[in-house]
Write an enzyme that holds these catalytic residues in place. Structure first.
Site, PDB file in Angstrom:
ATOM      1  N   SER A   1      11.938 -17.190 -17.508  1.00 47.65           N
ATOM      2  CA  SER A   1      12.978 -16.338 -18.174  1.00 47.65           C
ATOM      3  C   SER A   1      12.975 -17.118 -19.549  1.00 47.65           C
ATOM      4  O   SER A   1      13.896 -16.686 -20.245  1.00 47.65           O
ATOM      5  CB  SER A   1      14.460 -16.096 -17.592  1.00 47.65           C
ATOM      6  OG  SER A   1      14.788 -17.311 -17.342  1.00 47.65           O
TER       7      SER A   1
ATOM      8  N   ALA B   1      13.858 -19.457 -23.061  1.00 51.46           N
ATOM      9  CA  ALA B   1      14.461 -20.337 -23.381  1.00 51.46           C
ATOM     10  C   ALA B   1      15.863 -20.281 -22.588  1.00 51.46           C
ATOM     11  O   ALA B   1      16.336 -19.014 -22.444  1.00 51.46           O
ATOM     12  CB  ALA B   1      14.945 -20.340 -24.987  1.00 51.46           C
TER      13      ALA B   1
ATOM     14  N   PHE C   1      19.779 -20.175 -22.182  1.00 54.71           N
ATOM     15  CA  PHE C   1      20.861 -19.848 -23.218  1.00 54.71           C
ATOM     16  C   PHE C   1      21.854 -20.940 -23.046  1.00 54.71           C
ATOM     17  O   PHE C   1      22.642 -21.072 -23.969  1.00 54.71           O
ATOM     18  CB  PHE C   1      21.367 -18.309 -23.044  1.00 54.71           C
ATOM     19  CG  PHE C   1      21.525 -17.822 -21.790  1.00 54.71           C
ATOM     20  CD1 PHE C   1      22.334 -18.229 -20.768  1.00 54.71           C
ATOM     21  CD2 PHE C   1      20.610 -16.577 -21.457  1.00 54.71           C
ATOM     22  CE1 PHE C   1      22.452 -17.702 -19.661  1.00 54.71           C
ATOM     23  CE2 PHE C   1      20.815 -15.938 -20.135  1.00 54.71           C
ATOM     24  CZ  PHE C   1      21.610 -16.606 -19.172  1.00 54.71           C
TER      25      PHE C   1
ATOM     26  N   GLU D   1       7.285 -16.361 -32.328  1.00 52.35           N
ATOM     27  CA  GLU D   1       7.077 -17.700 -32.009  1.00 52.35           C
ATOM     28  C   GLU D   1       5.895 -18.152 -31.115  1.00 52.35           C
ATOM     29  O   GLU D   1       5.659 -17.046 -30.490  1.00 52.35           O
ATOM     30  CB  GLU D   1       8.445 -18.497 -31.951  1.00 52.35           C
ATOM     31  CG  GLU D   1       8.986 -17.850 -30.643  1.00 52.35           C
ATOM     32  CD  GLU D   1      10.437 -18.578 -30.165  1.00 52.35           C
ATOM     33  OE1 GLU D   1      10.549 -19.196 -29.246  1.00 52.35           O
ATOM     34  OE2 GLU D   1      11.291 -18.654 -31.191  1.00 52.35           O
TER      35      GLU D   1
HETATM   36  C1  LIG Z   1      13.793 -22.396 -28.388  1.00 50.68           C
HETATM   37  C2  LIG Z   1      14.423 -21.153 -28.813  1.00 50.68           C
HETATM   38  C3  LIG Z   1      13.396 -19.989 -28.403  1.00 50.68           C
HETATM   39  C4  LIG Z   1      13.750 -18.904 -28.022  1.00 50.68           C
HETATM   40  C5  LIG Z   1      12.777 -17.793 -27.470  1.00 50.68           C
HETATM   41  C6  LIG Z   1      12.978 -17.215 -26.057  1.00 50.68           C
HETATM   42  O1  LIG Z   1      12.561 -17.862 -25.101  1.00 50.68           O
HETATM   43  S1  LIG Z   1      13.799 -15.771 -26.167  1.00 50.68           S
HETATM   44  C7  LIG Z   1      14.070 -15.572 -24.397  1.00 50.68           C
HETATM   45  C8  LIG Z   1      15.204 -15.936 -23.819  1.00 50.68           C
HETATM   46  N1  LIG Z   1      15.474 -15.305 -22.588  1.00 50.68           N
HETATM   47  C9  LIG Z   1      15.853 -14.247 -22.261  1.00 50.68           C
HETATM   48  O2  LIG Z   1      16.381 -13.453 -23.184  1.00 50.68           O
HETATM   49  C10 LIG Z   1      16.178 -13.542 -20.977  1.00 50.68           C
HETATM   50  C11 LIG Z   1      17.568 -13.673 -20.449  1.00 50.68           C
HETATM   51  N2  LIG Z   1      17.590 -13.333 -19.197  1.00 50.68           N
HETATM   52  C12 LIG Z   1      17.556 -12.019 -18.987  1.00 50.68           C
HETATM   53  O3  LIG Z   1      17.565 -11.198 -19.674  1.00 50.68           O
HETATM   54  C13 LIG Z   1      17.890 -11.569 -17.431  1.00 50.68           C
HETATM   55  O4  LIG Z   1      18.431 -13.027 -16.647  1.00 50.68           O
HETATM   56  C14 LIG Z   1      16.498 -11.170 -16.643  1.00 50.68           C
HETATM   57  C15 LIG Z   1      15.282 -12.264 -16.941  1.00 50.68           C
HETATM   58  C16 LIG Z   1      16.079  -9.848 -17.192  1.00 50.68           C
HETATM   59  C17 LIG Z   1      16.711 -11.076 -15.171  1.00 50.68           C
HETATM   60  O5  LIG Z   1      17.681 -10.305 -14.879  1.00 50.68           O
HETATM   61  P1  LIG Z   1      18.277 -10.131 -13.374  1.00 50.68           P
HETATM   62  O6  LIG Z   1      19.311  -9.308 -13.422  1.00 50.68           O
HETATM   63  O7  LIG Z   1      17.051  -9.946 -12.329  1.00 50.68           O
HETATM   64  O8  LIG Z   1      18.746 -11.721 -12.893  1.00 50.68           O
HETATM   65  P2  LIG Z   1      20.064 -12.282 -13.539  1.00 50.68           P
HETATM   66  O9  LIG Z   1      20.443 -12.168 -14.889  1.00 50.68           O
HETATM   67  O10 LIG Z   1      21.198 -12.263 -12.537  1.00 50.68           O
HETATM   68  O11 LIG Z   1      19.497 -14.037 -13.599  1.00 50.68           O
HETATM   69  C18 LIG Z   1      19.803 -14.762 -12.044  1.00 50.68           C
HETATM   70  C19 LIG Z   1      20.169 -16.098 -12.666  1.00 50.68           C
HETATM   71  O12 LIG Z   1      19.305 -16.816 -13.572  1.00 50.68           O
HETATM   72  C20 LIG Z   1      20.109 -17.185 -15.020  1.00 50.68           C
HETATM   73  N3  LIG Z   1      18.912 -17.059 -16.115  1.00 50.68           N
HETATM   74  C21 LIG Z   1      18.365 -15.936 -16.271  1.00 50.68           C
HETATM   75  N4  LIG Z   1      17.602 -16.144 -17.686  1.00 50.68           N
HETATM   76  C22 LIG Z   1      18.236 -17.085 -17.982  1.00 50.68           C
HETATM   77  C23 LIG Z   1      18.172 -17.719 -19.273  1.00 50.68           C
HETATM   78  N5  LIG Z   1      17.106 -17.423 -20.203  1.00 50.68           N
HETATM   79  N6  LIG Z   1      18.776 -18.918 -19.308  1.00 50.68           N
HETATM   80  C24 LIG Z   1      19.627 -19.392 -18.424  1.00 50.68           C
HETATM   81  N7  LIG Z   1      19.824 -18.762 -17.434  1.00 50.68           N
HETATM   82  C25 LIG Z   1      19.071 -17.781 -17.099  1.00 50.68           C
HETATM   83  C26 LIG Z   1      21.178 -16.054 -15.005  1.00 50.68           C
HETATM   84  O13 LIG Z   1      22.261 -16.448 -15.779  1.00 50.68           O
HETATM   85  C27 LIG Z   1      21.545 -15.968 -13.473  1.00 50.68           C
HETATM   86  O14 LIG Z   1      22.348 -17.122 -12.952  1.00 50.68           O
HETATM   87  P3  LIG Z   1      23.640 -16.917 -12.299  1.00 50.68           P
HETATM   88  O15 LIG Z   1      23.985 -18.425 -12.041  1.00 50.68           O
HETATM   89  O16 LIG Z   1      22.995 -16.458 -10.974  1.00 50.68           O
HETATM   90  O17 LIG Z   1      24.506 -16.067 -13.099  1.00 50.68           O
END
Ligand SMILES: CC/C=C/CC(=O)SCCNC(=O)CCNC(=O)[C@H](O)C(C)(C)COP(=O)(O)OP(=O)(O)OC[C@H]1O[C@@H](n2cnc3c(N)ncnc32)[C@H](O)[C@@H]1OP(=O)(O)O
Length: 311
Positions: free
Chosen positions: A99, A101, A103, A189
């Site tokens: 998923s 970077a 957050f 990027e």
């Molecule tokens: C170095 C800087 C560069 C940046 C460039 C990038 O990489 S930008 C991209 C950053 N990532 C995102 O924007 C993705 C963020 N995540 C989401 O949008 C959603 O989680 C999903 C991938 C669409 C999946 O959604 P879904 O509903 O299926 O699952 P959850 O949201 O419940 O996620 C499950 C658990 O995973 C944790 N999680 C997901 N993505 C991240 C993340 N990028 N960073 C940290 N944690 C993440 C989420 O918090 C859930 O954890 P819980 O503990 O169960 O809450």
């Protein structure tokens, strides 16, 4: 050099199989590599001519922090240096490939008061520019054939690295790639300014980047981005990874593997200059956005679920 004989990779240098354990038809060794630390989110091992890197933190959908991306780059360097390795295989676990970077990691970098930076520019040069440029460069210049096993969707920086791979296999038709830069106050990027137009066509790349639209399975297939769908809808990612590795073992049988590296070098020469140039341009353009603070605001909204991506 390896030859695959009677289910074993023979190491011609030592005149016997170098590999000590066999898993199905694939011989395997969990070689301890010198000079590299461990990382709880990423594992690695060699299996015959394959250097396998696996993301092993399915709980947060294999989100990666800055240090994890650096670690990926270091592993690629390790694979580069190993003369027995011809293919670097990226695998993951759980329902997402990655998923992107993390957050929480980004919030940590912002809130860390133990390091005093001279300025916001200095902070983001260290927390963003240096890391991004390093891992992207490691993928761009990697000398072994890069194979990605997509067990699920990939987002952001991780999806950018997938787009720098030479061969991509998918587990099923649920995979997608999302580059949510416009939703996060970022710009392209990880070489995506070049890799996406190259692999999908310029106008398709524009449409998906500008409107934060995922590249879904149909587009990934039509464009030839995915070389093969293993069509394993009810399998686990582990079953998929094993199946791909077994098939790769059969595919390399009888091949003169240095030819593969020679062809990789030639094919790479088509785009390496533009990728190198864009790697530097992308991070320098992004830096302004980090210093201004918009990505931080948006990543924090993502973490508190106030912001979502349209999928
Ligand atoms: C170095 C800087 C560069 C940046 C460039 C990038 O990489 S930008 C991209 C950053 N990532 C995102 O924007 C993705 C963020 N995540 C989401 O949008 C959603 O989680 C999903 C991938 C669409 C999946 O959604 P879904 O509903 O299926 O699952 P959850 O949201 O419940 O996620 C499950 C658990 O995973 C944790 N999680 C997901 N993505 C991240 C993340 N990028 N960073 C940290 N944690 C993440 C989420 O918090 C859930 O954890 P819980 O503990 O169960 O809450």
């Amino acid at each position: 050099m390896h030859r695959y004989i009677r289910g074993q990779y023979m190491d011609e240098e030592i005149g016997r199989p170098r590999l000590v354990v066999q898993t199905n038809s694939i011989a395997e060794t969990d070689k301890e590599m010198p000079g590299i630390r461990k990382n709880e989110k990423i594992s690695y091992r060699t299996v015959g001519p394959f250097f396998i890197i696996q993301l092993v933190k399915p709980g947060n959908l294999n989100a990666l922090e800055g240090e994890d991306y650096i670690y990926l780059g270091e592993l690629l360097e390790l694979a580069d240096k190993d003369p027995h390795v011809y293919f670097t295989v990226l695998q993951s676990s759980g329902r997402f490939f990655s998923s992107g970077a993390d957050f929480k990691g980004i919030a940590k970098a912002q809130g860390d008061s133990s390091i005093e930076y001279a300025s916001e520019t200095s902070k983001w040069l260290s927390n963003f520019v240096a890391r991004n440029v390093y891992v992207t460069d490691a993928f761009i210049k990697h000398s072994k054939v890069l194979i990605c096993c997509l067990n699920g969707p990939a987002i952001g920086m991780s999806a950018a690295l997938v787009a720098l791979c030479d061969i991509v296999y998918s587990m099923n038709d649920k995979v997608y790639l999302l580059y949510p830069f416009a939703n996060l106050g970022l710009v392209t990027e990880g070489g995506t300014t070049v890799s996406l137009p190259l692999k999908f066509g310029v106008n398709t790349a524009y449409e998906h980047l500008m409107f934060n639209k995922p590249f879904k399975y149909d587009t990934l297939c039509e464009s030839g981005f995915i070389s093969k769908n293993f069509n394993m809808p009810s399998a686990s990612s582990e079953e998929f990874n094993t199946t791909v590795l077994e098939e790769l073992g059969r595919k390399v049988e009888g091949l003169y593997l240095p030819s593969c590296l020679g062809m990789k070098k030639l094919l790479q020469s088509n785009h390496i200059d533009s990728l190198n140039k864009i790697n530097s341009m992308e991070v320098n353009e992004s830096l302004k956005y980090w210093v201004d603070g918009e990505p931080l605001r948006r990543f924090s909204q993502l973490g508190s679920k106030q912001r979502k991506h349209r999928l």
